[in-house]
Design an enzyme around this catalytic site. Structure first.
Site: not given
Ligand code: PGA
Length: 251
Positions: A10, A215, A176, A99, A170, A97, A8
């Site tokens: 992003k 991660s 991250g 985000e 996730e 996702h 991904n």
């Protein structure tokens, strides 16, 4: 079932950077892509066509869209349709996702609409689920995963080919942050998701791939993908460099 090794990217990479990374990745994996693995790249919108062209005809390598709006066409300024993603060379789309849920405000219900719409349009879907740190500390992991899974899959056809769907677990606090979840936490969440999938899709839930994301790095991939019910990974930061992602794909 092949392991799905997904990147991904992003909101990173210009068109040229995306193309070059895809070319470098394909050459790093030439003759080295294990027969039981598939590679999937989610570039930013601008890079989709260039990545799709660079990977065209390469077996086991696919492209997906990070986002879309669940309508065929119309007055949705700034959005793209699943049909437009297919037109650019996408085989997959990402939904849910963290985000998009937590930064862009997408609700469980909207994620469910997007998932159903993309599948109906002919895309394969990777639906992301995962709890926040607050929810984990409050002991609500299973509750959150159950809700995200059942609302996220509410509109899928009863006879869906399970190879067209993947779930990515996730944990939000591991994305991250460099904080990978403990293997025992990953195993617990994946076993729970597998049981729920089997209950929701009798006879087929065992064939839906469940990816881990948060991660993932070249040096922790092997221990994660060797767990039962882990059928691949979804990688952000460590997928941006071709060499690092190739090391993950072949770990
Ligand atoms: P990360 O991101 O690998 O940088 O933690 C994972 C993701 O957001 O899919």
């Amino acid at each position: 079932m092949k392991q799905l090794m997904a990147a991904n990217w992003k909101m990173h990479k210009t068109v040229d950077e995306a193309r070059q990374t895809a070319i470098d990745l394909a050459s790093a994996l030439e003759g080295k892509l294990p027969a039981d693995r598939e590679v999937l790249i989610f570039p930013a919108f601008g890079g989709i066509a260039a990545v799709a062209e660079s990977l065209a005809g390469k077996p086991g390598m696919a492209v997906g869209g990070q986002n879309f709006y669940p309508a065929e066409k119309g007055a949705f300024t700034g959005e793209m349709s699943p049909g437009m993603l297919l037109d650019l060379g996408c085989e997959y789309a990402l939904t849910g996702h963290s985000e998009r849920r937590h930064v862009l405000g997408e609700s469980n219900e909207f994620v469910g609409q997007k998932t159903a719409f993309a599948l109906a349009a002919g895309l394969k879907v990777v639906l992301c689920v995962g709890e926040t740190l607050e929810e984990r500390e409050a002991g609500e992991v299973e509750q959150v995963l159950e809700k995200q899974l059942s609302v996220g899959l509410a509109g899928i056809p009863a006879d869906l080919d399970p190879s067209r769907l993947a779930i990515a677990y996730e944990p939000v606090w591991a994305i991250g942050t460099g904080k990978v979840a403990q293997t025992s936490d990953i195993a617990e969440a994946h076993n729970f998701l597998r049981a729920r999938l089997e209950a929701k899709m009798p006879g087929r839930g065992g064939l839906v791939r469940i990816l881990y994301g948060g991660s993932v790095k070249p040096d922790n991939t092997k221990s994660i993908i060797s767990l039962d019910n882990v059928n691949g990974v979804l990688v952000g930061g460590a997928s941006l460099q071709a060499k690092s992602f190739a090391d993950i794909v072949t770990a």
